[in-house]
Design a protein around this motif. Structure first.
Motif, PDB file in Angstrom:
ATOM      1  N   LYS A  46     -42.962  18.048 -19.695  1.00  0.00           N
ATOM      2  CA  LYS A  46     -43.163  19.101 -20.699  1.00  0.00           C
ATOM      3  C   LYS A  46     -44.349  18.790 -21.607  1.00  0.00           C
ATOM      4  O   LYS A  46     -44.480  17.673 -22.109  1.00  0.00           O
ATOM      5  CB  LYS A  46     -41.931  19.213 -21.601  1.00  0.00           C
ATOM      6  N   ALA A  47     -45.152  19.793 -21.858  1.00  0.00           N
ATOM      7  CA  ALA A  47     -46.259  19.678 -22.811  1.00  0.00           C
ATOM      8  C   ALA A  47     -45.667  19.474 -24.198  1.00  0.00           C
ATOM      9  O   ALA A  47     -44.692  20.128 -24.563  1.00  0.00           O
ATOM     10  CB  ALA A  47     -47.092  20.953 -22.782  1.00  0.00           C
ATOM     11  N   ARG A  54     -43.040  27.227 -24.388  1.00  0.00           N
ATOM     12  CA  ARG A  54     -43.941  26.490 -23.505  1.00  0.00           C
ATOM     13  C   ARG A  54     -43.715  26.835 -22.046  1.00  0.00           C
ATOM     14  O   ARG A  54     -44.652  26.941 -21.264  1.00  0.00           O
ATOM     15  CB  ARG A  54     -43.750  24.972 -23.716  1.00  0.00           C
ATOM     16  N   GLY A  57     -45.560  29.749 -21.155  1.00  0.00           N
ATOM     17  CA  GLY A  57     -46.949  29.743 -21.627  1.00  0.00           C
ATOM     18  C   GLY A  57     -47.947  29.596 -20.485  1.00  0.00           C
ATOM     19  O   GLY A  57     -47.580  29.330 -19.332  1.00  0.00           O
ATOM     20  N   GLY A  66     -45.920  25.294 -19.365  1.00  0.00           N
ATOM     21  CA  GLY A  66     -45.947  24.000 -20.037  1.00  0.00           C
ATOM     22  C   GLY A  66     -44.721  23.164 -19.714  1.00  0.00           C
ATOM     23  O   GLY A  66     -44.509  22.095 -20.283  1.00  0.00           O
ATOM     24  N   LEU A  88     -52.763  25.097 -24.485  1.00  0.00           N
ATOM     25  CA  LEU A  88     -51.627  25.906 -24.034  1.00  0.00           C
ATOM     26  C   LEU A  88     -51.420  27.090 -24.988  1.00  0.00           C
ATOM     27  O   LEU A  88     -51.330  26.911 -26.201  1.00  0.00           O
ATOM     28  CB  LEU A  88     -50.361  25.036 -24.004  1.00  0.00           C
ATOM     29  N   THR A  90     -48.870  30.093 -25.979  1.00  0.00           N
ATOM     30  CA  THR A  90     -47.530  30.651 -25.821  1.00  0.00           C
ATOM     31  C   THR A  90     -47.369  31.770 -26.849  1.00  0.00           C
ATOM     32  O   THR A  90     -48.234  31.957 -27.695  1.00  0.00           O
ATOM     33  CB  THR A  90     -46.414  29.609 -26.059  1.00  0.00           C
ATOM     34  N   THR A  93     -47.970  30.411 -30.312  1.00  0.00           N
ATOM     35  CA  THR A  93     -49.187  29.704 -30.748  1.00  0.00           C
ATOM     36  C   THR A  93     -50.269  30.656 -31.227  1.00  0.00           C
ATOM     37  O   THR A  93     -51.214  30.221 -31.888  1.00  0.00           O
ATOM     38  CB  THR A  93     -49.820  28.887 -29.598  1.00  0.00           C
ATOM     39  N   VAL A 100     -53.005  20.210 -25.876  1.00  0.00           N
ATOM     40  CA  VAL A 100     -51.944  19.290 -25.456  1.00  0.00           C
ATOM     41  C   VAL A 100     -52.522  17.883 -25.337  1.00  0.00           C
ATOM     42  O   VAL A 100     -53.373  17.627 -24.501  1.00  0.00           O
ATOM     43  CB  VAL A 100     -51.335  19.747 -24.110  1.00  0.00           C
TER      44      VAL A 100
END
Ligand code: GDP
Ligand code: MN
Length: 395
Positions: A46-47, A54, A57, A66, A88, A90, A93, A100
């Motif tokens: 996972k990012a 994520r 995303g 992500g 990234l 999403t 964001t 990341v």
């Protein structure tokens, strides 16, 4: 202040909230090694960014998602190389996305049910509230909008604390029975302890899962801490990742300024939060858009004012500045000195409207008039807002 998921897992472990163990990695090689250390062929990568969504995303390089499920350490390394150093985007964001820097590798849990669980501070009831839903793993805002009856709320008395019957009620509402209800109650009890002990203002687990084996686990974690209580938690302050924060806000916090970056083009420098809100409102009313909220406070020094000015000018979106000071404890001449000091250091090429009123106003105005700064003077708030909106339009 927020923290990353891999850091949240450390808090989970400390407080007895079951969650698969994760290892953080900053390079593809580290990710591969982490996957080897965890072992097995059921992994998740996972990012790590301070934003949710994520899974759904997309990276700016076109790479989708992500959250991925590698089968081998080599694949984990390969996936990490697609994510680390990339931005990234999403639904949380905004368009700019988040860079990341790290990924987390963990053993992937099998999922039978996905639930939603959060603890927040509720202003209305002045108490913590536990929010839960059977509709986990998805966008909870959407669930709240389309099927509000599926959002369960349990208010907790701030002095009496969380009661066993409240836990049973929550478990029943989530259709958990027997051993699962017991595991759930223990998890929520420990999470609530964590929430209080760490002065959180938000903890969100989405999803909280039930595995086919019947275990209840936290698979995701989002934390928010009350900034005013951080002085009590040096170990949490150490988790702060300033690369995740707005650089303007990081700089402002160094000088104890209350600063929040916004999307408009008219910067405001104001003393007092109420006056700052009113200033933003009146800018909008006059057809402009504020670039920030900035309260230099009641007792700001020349250095703070100067720092505030520099932060404002470092924002490429800013096309004009409105200084609105009501001198009470704050003296108008101090503000004037701060502005002059900053303007002397930086080249001021955009319009600046200054409205000063109150303590030492004559001295403040005189300092500005005697300088060679091209300042537009204003007599009242309305006049000031009209002048800056006009100046930005014609500039
Ligand atoms: P978010 O999209 O930022 O909220 O990240 P999450 O950690 O919640 O992951 C997104 C989705 O991936 C979750 O809703 C789950 O459905 C799935 N997921 C996450 N971790 C695991 C895992 O360990 N095993 C499985 N099977 N699915 C997972
Ligand atoms: Mn999630």
């Amino acid at each position: 202040m927020n923290i990353h998921e891999y850091q949240a897992k450390e808090l989970f472990e400390k407080f007895g909230v079951p969650s698969p163990k994760g290892i953080v990695a900053g390079t593809a090689e580290e990710a591969e090694a982490a996957a080897k250390a965890i072992g097995g062929d059921d992994l998740v990568i996972k990012a790590q960014v301070h934003a949710g969504g994520r899974g759904k995303g997309t990276f700016k390089n076109g790479f989708k998602g992500g959250v991925h499920f590698p089968k081998t350490p080599a694949e984990a390394g390969e996936l990490a190389s697609q994510m680390i150093g990339q931005t990234l985007v999403t639904h949380q964001t905004g368009e700019a996305g988040r860079l990341v820097n790290k990924v987390m590798i963990a053993e992937s849990a099998d999922i039978e049910r996905e639930l939603y669980l959060a603890i927040l501070m509720d202003r209305g009831s002045a108490s913590p509230v536990i929010v839960a839903s059977t509709e986990g793993g998805m966008d909870i805002e959407e669930v709240a909008e389309k099927t509000p009856e599926k959002i369960i709320r349990q208010f907790v008395h701030p002095l009496a604390g969380l009661q066993p019957y409240e836990l049973r009620k929550l478990a029943a509402a989530l259709e958990l029975a027997g051993d699962q209800a017991k595991q759930f109650a223990k998890l929520v009890k420990n999470l609530f302890k964590l929430f209080i002990a760490c002065d959180c203002d938000m903890v969100e687990i989405n999803p909280l899962v039930v595995t086919p084996a019947g275990d209840v686990l936290a698979l995701d974690a989002k934390f928010g801490f009350d900034d005013n209580a951080l002085y009590r938690h040096p170990e949490i302050v150490e988790m702060r990742d300033t690369t995740e924060e707005d650089p303007r806000e990081v700089e402002a916090s160094k000088f104890d300024l209350n600063y929040i970056g916004l999307d408009g083009n008219i910067a405001c420098l104001v003393n007092g939060a109420g006056l700052a809100m009113a200033t933003m409102d009146i800018i909008k009313h006059c057809g402009g858009e504020p670039a920030n909220f900035l309260d230099v406070g009641g007792g700001a020094t020349k250095e703070q004012v100067s720092a505030a000015f520099k932060i404002i000018l470092s924002d490429p979106n800013v096309e004009g500045i409105l200084v609105n000071i009501f001198g009470g404890i704050m003296q108008c001449d101090i503000i004037a000195e701060g502005i002059l000091a900053a303007a002397a250091e930086l080249e001021l090429t955009i319009p600046l409207v200054v409205r000063l009123e109150g303590t030492n106003v004559a001295l403040g105005k005189k300092l500005i008039e005697e300088s060679d700064l091209a300042v537009i003077s204003a007599d009242n708030l309305n006049d000031a807002a009209q002048k800056i909106v006009e100046a930005v339009k014609t500039a």
